[in-house]
Design a protein around this motif. Structure first.
Motif, PDB file in Angstrom:
ATOM      1  N   VAL A   4       0.811  -1.214   0.000  1.00 28.81           N
ATOM      2  CA  VAL A   4       0.000   0.000   0.000  1.00 28.81           C
ATOM      3  C   VAL A   4       0.845   1.265   0.000  1.00 28.81           C
ATOM      4  O   VAL A   4       0.524   2.237  -0.701  1.00 28.81           O
ATOM      5  N   MET A   5       1.957   1.311   0.741  1.00 32.43           N
ATOM      6  CA  MET A   5       2.738   2.541   0.801  1.00 32.43           C
ATOM      7  C   MET A   5       3.436   2.834  -0.517  1.00 32.43           C
ATOM      8  O   MET A   5       3.646   3.993  -0.871  1.00 32.43           O
TER       9      MET A   5
ATOM     10  N   GLN B 135       3.225   7.059  -4.472  1.00 35.78           N
ATOM     11  CA  GLN B 135       3.166   7.520  -5.859  1.00 35.78           C
ATOM     12  C   GLN B 135       1.993   8.475  -6.071  1.00 35.78           C
ATOM     13  O   GLN B 135       2.110   9.473  -6.790  1.00 35.78           O
ATOM     14  N   ILE B 136       0.851   8.179  -5.445  1.00 33.72           N
ATOM     15  CA  ILE B 136      -0.303   9.077  -5.544  1.00 33.72           C
ATOM     16  C   ILE B 136       0.021  10.414  -4.897  1.00 33.72           C
ATOM     17  O   ILE B 136      -0.305  11.477  -5.424  1.00 33.72           O
ATOM     18  N   MET B 137       0.694  10.357  -3.752  1.00 36.04           N
ATOM     19  CA  MET B 137       1.096  11.604  -3.089  1.00 36.04           C
ATOM     20  C   MET B 137       2.095  12.373  -3.941  1.00 36.04           C
ATOM     21  O   MET B 137       2.096  13.606  -3.966  1.00 36.04           O
ATOM     22  N   GLY B 138       2.948  11.640  -4.656  1.00 37.58           N
ATOM     23  CA  GLY B 138       3.876  12.282  -5.566  1.00 37.58           C
ATOM     24  C   GLY B 138       3.146  13.003  -6.682  1.00 37.58           C
ATOM     25  O   GLY B 138       3.558  14.088  -7.119  1.00 37.58           O
ATOM     26  N   GLN B 139       2.048  12.442  -7.151  1.00 36.48           N
ATOM     27  CA  GLN B 139       1.236  13.096  -8.175  1.00 36.48           C
ATOM     28  C   GLN B 139       0.662  14.404  -7.648  1.00 36.48           C
ATOM     29  O   GLN B 139       0.476  15.357  -8.403  1.00 36.48           O
TER      30      GLN B 139
ATOM     31  N   GLU C 147      -5.784   3.110   5.716  1.00 42.38           N
ATOM     32  CA  GLU C 147      -6.806   4.027   6.217  1.00 42.38           C
ATOM     33  C   GLU C 147      -6.862   5.292   5.363  1.00 42.38           C
ATOM     34  O   GLU C 147      -7.947   5.784   5.018  1.00 42.38           O
ATOM     35  N   ILE C 148      -5.674   5.808   5.020  1.00 42.98           N
ATOM     36  CA  ILE C 148      -5.600   7.022   4.214  1.00 42.98           C
ATOM     37  C   ILE C 148      -6.140   6.778   2.809  1.00 42.98           C
ATOM     38  O   ILE C 148      -6.912   7.577   2.264  1.00 42.98           O
ATOM     39  N   LEU C 149      -5.742   5.667   2.207  1.00 41.66           N
ATOM     40  CA  LEU C 149      -6.188   5.358   0.850  1.00 41.66           C
ATOM     41  C   LEU C 149      -7.693   5.125   0.818  1.00 41.66           C
ATOM     42  O   LEU C 149      -8.377   5.570  -0.118  1.00 41.66           O
TER      43      LEU C 149
END
Length: 239
Positions: free
Chosen positions: A3-4, A9-13, A127-129
């Motif tokens: 998951v991390m 990668q999503i946070m990088g976007q 949880e965040i995702l």
């Protein structure tokens, strides 16, 4: 589940930068970047709005077809890259300003996402995702076609089979603020879930704002704390 790797990668976007392949995040770097944004500085971690909304998993989750305004509203997505630091800063401000609020030891609060490692970070990452996906669905606009496109973009991030199946389950699950809140493993986790949701929703959309209010109640967030969390997210958008 990896998951991390996917979440990073999503946070990088969100920063319009290069996707991160794996590993923990540098909390000191994030705090510096976040502080620069909040103070209105012009650091080197500026957000490429065109890159952000032009595609990718995050862009599709946000739903560019909904006509979100560019500029400040888009800038707030950078908060995703330092969600734990931002949520912790908001809590500290709330504790400093609130009258008659019992002071709790930091150990009782839980640690920010960026400071966690191993299984603890993976759990918080889920949880965040989950919060991101639920917020993306809050306006009811993720139709079958968008879901198919989003699945393709998520596949590019390299989720393992278990995480892929889990993500699909989140798109099928009922929108249930109570169920999401129950997954929070600490007060800090609750704050991070709220921050991520506040970043993802459009305040001008009644359905999305209603979802955020339901979530705040389910997370048992004091109204003053929820307000401070909202202010921190807005501060990033004004950076």
């Amino acid at each position: 589940m990896n998951v991390m790797s996917v979440l990073n990668q999503i946070m990088g976007q969100a920063q319009g930068g290069q996707s991160r392949s794996s590993g923990g995040m540098d909390i000191n770097s994030l705090m510096g970047s976040l502080g620069n944004q909040v103070s209105g500085g012009n650091g080197g971690s500026g957000i490429d709005v065109k890159s952000l909304l032009g595609g990718g998993a995050l862009g599709l989750m946000l739903g560019s077809k909904r006509g979100r305004k560019m500029g400040g509203t888009a800038l707030k997505y950078g908060a995703l890259a330092g969600v734990g630091a931002l949520a912790w800063k908001a809590y500290q401000n709330y504790q400093s300003n609130a009258q008659g609020v019992p002071q709790q030891a930091p150990a009782q609060q839980g640690r920010p996402l960026e400071q966690l490692q191993g299984a603890e970070q993976e759990k918080r990452g889920l949880e965040i995702l989950q919060a991101m996906i639920m917020a993306a669905r809050a306006d009811g606009h993720v139709d079958a076609n968008e879901r198919a496109l989003l699945t393709q973009e998520i596949e590019k991030l390299g989720p393992d089979d278990e995480l892929h199946n889990w993500i699909q389950q989140q798109f099928d699950a009922p929108l249930d603020a109570q169920a999401l809140a129950k997954n929070a493993d600490s007060p800090q986790a609750s704050r991070e879930i709220y921050v991520v949701s506040a970043v993802m929703i459009d305040d001008q959309n009644a359905m999305e704002r209603a979802w955020l209010d339901q979530l705040a109640a389910a997370l048992n967030l004091d109204p003053g704390l929820a307000k401070e969390l909202d202010q921190q997210v807005r501060a990033v958008s004004q950076g």
